[in-house]
Design a protein around this motif. Structure first.
Motif, PDB file in Angstrom:
ATOM      1  N   THR A   1       0.813  -1.225   0.000  1.00 19.87           N
ATOM      2  CA  THR A   1       0.000   0.000   0.000  1.00 19.87           C
ATOM      3  C   THR A   1       0.844   1.272   0.000  1.00 19.87           C
ATOM      4  OG1 THR A   1      -0.147  -0.002   2.425  1.00 19.87           O
ATOM      5  CG2 THR A   1      -1.916  -1.119   1.205  1.00 19.87           C
ATOM      6  N   HIS A   2       2.182   1.128   0.025  1.00 18.18           N
ATOM      7  CA  HIS A   2       3.021   2.334   0.103  1.00 18.18           C
ATOM      8  C   HIS A   2       4.408   2.009  -0.424  1.00 18.18           C
ATOM      9  CE1 HIS A   2       3.452   6.371   2.220  1.00 18.18           C
ATOM     10  NE2 HIS A   2       4.690   6.125   1.817  1.00 18.18           N
ATOM     11  N   THR A   3       4.658   2.336  -1.682  1.00 21.95           N
ATOM     12  CA  THR A   3       5.958   2.029  -2.275  1.00 21.95           C
ATOM     13  C   THR A   3       6.350   3.098  -3.290  1.00 21.95           C
ATOM     14  OG1 THR A   3       7.242   0.344  -3.461  1.00 21.95           O
ATOM     15  CG2 THR A   3       4.864   0.416  -3.938  1.00 21.95           C
ATOM     16  N   HIS A   4       7.539   3.648  -3.122  1.00 20.63           N
ATOM     17  CA  HIS A   4       8.008   4.724  -4.007  1.00 20.63           C
ATOM     18  C   HIS A   4       8.922   4.142  -5.098  1.00 20.63           C
ATOM     19  CE1 HIS A   4       6.520   7.717  -1.096  1.00 20.63           C
ATOM     20  NE2 HIS A   4       7.084   6.998  -0.157  1.00 20.63           N
ATOM     21  N   LEU A   5       8.404   3.207  -5.883  1.00 19.09           N
ATOM     22  CA  LEU A   5       9.244   2.559  -6.908  1.00 19.09           C
ATOM     23  C   LEU A   5       9.579   3.483  -8.076  1.00 19.09           C
ATOM     24  CD1 LEU A   5       7.830  -1.087  -7.073  1.00 19.09           C
ATOM     25  CD2 LEU A   5       9.777  -0.212  -5.774  1.00 19.09           C
TER      26      LEU A   5
ATOM     27  N   GLY B   1      -2.068  11.704  -1.266  1.00 21.51           N
ATOM     28  CA  GLY B   1      -0.871  11.612  -0.432  1.00 21.51           C
ATOM     29  C   GLY B   1       0.377  11.328  -1.236  1.00 21.51           C
ATOM     30  N   GLU B   2       1.544  11.311  -0.630  1.00 17.06           N
ATOM     31  CA  GLU B   2       1.477  11.235   0.794  1.00 17.06           C
ATOM     32  C   GLU B   2       1.546  12.628   1.384  1.00 17.06           C
ATOM     33  OE1 GLU B   2       5.186   8.833   1.432  1.00 17.06           O
ATOM     34  OE2 GLU B   2       5.053   9.549   3.492  1.00 17.06           O
ATOM     35  N   THR B   3       0.814  12.776   2.496  1.00 18.45           N
ATOM     36  CA  THR B   3       0.788  14.036   3.213  1.00 18.45           C
ATOM     37  C   THR B   3       1.051  13.714   4.688  1.00 18.45           C
ATOM     38  OG1 THR B   3      -0.588  15.963   3.775  1.00 18.45           O
ATOM     39  CG2 THR B   3      -1.753  13.892   3.431  1.00 18.45           C
TER      40      THR B   3
ATOM     41  N   PHE C   1      -2.680   5.577   8.388  1.00 19.50           N
ATOM     42  CA  PHE C   1      -1.513   6.109   9.093  1.00 19.50           C
ATOM     43  C   PHE C   1      -0.357   5.219   8.660  1.00 19.50           C
ATOM     44  CE2 PHE C   1      -2.488   9.394  12.310  1.00 19.50           C
ATOM     45  CZ  PHE C   1      -3.863   9.481  12.141  1.00 19.50           C
ATOM     46  N   HIS C   2       0.378   5.693   7.665  1.00 21.74           N
ATOM     47  CA  HIS C   2       1.429   4.896   7.064  1.00 21.74           C
ATOM     48  C   HIS C   2       2.604   4.776   8.017  1.00 21.74           C
ATOM     49  CE1 HIS C   2       5.288   5.316   4.963  1.00 21.74           C
ATOM     50  NE2 HIS C   2       5.219   6.604   5.096  1.00 21.74           N
ATOM     51  N   CYS C   3       3.279   3.614   7.980  1.00 25.77           N
ATOM     52  CA  CYS C   3       4.413   3.328   8.847  1.00 25.77           C
ATOM     53  C   CYS C   3       4.040   3.581  10.307  1.00 25.77           C
ATOM     54  CB  CYS C   3       5.622   4.162   8.438  1.00 25.77           C
ATOM     55  SG  CYS C   3       7.164   3.585   9.198  1.00 25.77           S
TER      56      CYS C   3
ATOM     57  N   THR D   1       5.757  -1.347   2.185  1.00 33.17           N
ATOM     58  CA  THR D   1       7.222  -1.422   2.307  1.00 33.17           C
ATOM     59  C   THR D   1       7.861  -0.060   2.540  1.00 33.17           C
ATOM     60  OG1 THR D   1       7.539  -1.221  -0.082  1.00 33.17           O
ATOM     61  CG2 THR D   1       7.442  -3.478   0.857  1.00 33.17           C
ATOM     62  N   ASP D   2       7.258   1.017   1.988  1.00 33.24           N
ATOM     63  CA  ASP D   2       7.896   2.338   1.947  1.00 33.24           C
ATOM     64  C   ASP D   2       9.220   2.280   1.169  1.00 33.24           C
ATOM     65  OD1 ASP D   2       7.850   5.064   2.379  1.00 33.24           O
ATOM     66  OD2 ASP D   2       8.761   4.984   4.361  1.00 33.24           O
ATOM     67  N   SER D   3       9.314   1.387   0.185  1.00 31.32           N
ATOM     68  CA  SER D   3      10.509   1.320  -0.661  1.00 31.32           C
ATOM     69  C   SER D   3      10.813   2.698  -1.238  1.00 31.32           C
ATOM     70  CB  SER D   3      10.262   0.373  -1.836  1.00 31.32           C
ATOM     71  OG  SER D   3       9.968  -0.924  -1.357  1.00 31.32           O
TER      72      SER D   3
HETATM   73 NI    NI Z   1       6.500   7.268   1.910  1.00 36.58          NI
END
Ligand code: NI
Length: 261
Positions: A6-10, A95-97, A156-158, A207-209
């Motif tokens: 749900t959260h990856t900056h590839l 997002g992300e915000t 609420f990411h991470c 992952t927040d990659s």
């Molecule tokens: Ni992020």
């Protein structure tokens, strides 16, 4: 087993050499859907291009990261607003915000203004909001509480808060994004203790990659295929089958983002 990151900056430059391979490696591990949170006006073209290259797997989201809220924040917000409300726009989240008081507190007032603006967009567009929270839970929560009129939903990411904070997130009707931190040997223990008390129905995987690579790859460039290490650890913490944790967290993400199975 189907998983959702749900959260990856590839789209980040760390993947310029091998982006397509990294996406295919994730798909090969069952990570069928990758949600891409934008950073700012300098990254959105790369994000859109990645989503176009893998339309069945990559889902872009539009916003300005709190660490990119600086003196030119009005231009940054205008960029996000134009993109979100453009004809034919196809973003899956706002997002992300959020708020980041760890790196820099110069623009706290502007970060708060930006967050409230993102919440208004999310409600207007009926999209989930993706929140970054670093040393800022109380303010982040207060702004969400204030904006919540029954229409606001998000992640609420991470998530790395206390049980009390987890309960506030749930009361708000939000989900918590769980990533590599849950696998960290010592610094992950507090999160593991909290997660024992949190129902799986309030959790999604991420992952927040390229950041926050899970143990034993900690410190390396993170990638979405390594979410398998996160789901394994979460299953261990919850004393459930990996398949069950995968199934429920995938369903939570599908529901939040309004996708059909
Ligand atoms: Ni992020």
């Amino acid at each position: 087993m189907t998983l959702i990151d749900t959260h990856t900056h590839l789209f980040a430059e760390q993947f310029d050499e091998d982006r397509a391979e990294v996406v295919r490696a994730a798909i090969g591990q069952g990570v069928e859907k990758l949600f891409l949170p934008n950073i700012d006006s300098t990254t959105s073209a790369a994000m859109d291009a990645l989503a176009e290259a893998f339309p069945e797997h990559c889902y872009p989201m539009m916003g300005i990261h709190p660490s990119s809220i600086k003196s030119n924040y009005k231009e940054e917000l205008a960029h996000a607003e134009r993109a979100l409300f453009a004809e034919g726009a196809n973003y899956y989240g706002v997002g992300e915000t959020g708020l980041d008081y760890y790196w820099d507190t110069t623009f706290v007032a502007e970060q708060k203004e930006s967050l409230a603006q993102h919440a208004a967009w999310a409600k207007t567009l009926d999209l989930p909001i993706i929140l970054h929270t670093r040393d800022s839970f109380d303010d982040n929560y207060a702004i969400m509480r204030n904006a919540q009129d029954g229409r606001l939903k998000g992640i609420f990411h991470c998530f790395g808060g206390s049980l009390e904070e987890a309960k506030k997130v749930m009361d708000l009707g939000f989900l918590m994004g769980i990533g590599g931190v849950v696998t960290f040997k010592n610094s992950g223990q507090q999160l593991r203790d909290v997660l024992k008390e949190v129902p799986l129905e309030s959790l999604v995987l991420e992952t927040d990659s390229p950041y926050l690579a899970p143990h034993p790859n900690r410190g390396q460039r993170n990638e979405s295929s390594w979410i398998t290490l996160v789901v394994q650890k979460l299953a261990e913490v919850k004393e459930l089958d990996v398949a069950e944790v995968a199934r429920v967290t995938t369903e939570n993400a599908m529901n939040l983002f309004g996708l059909e199975r």
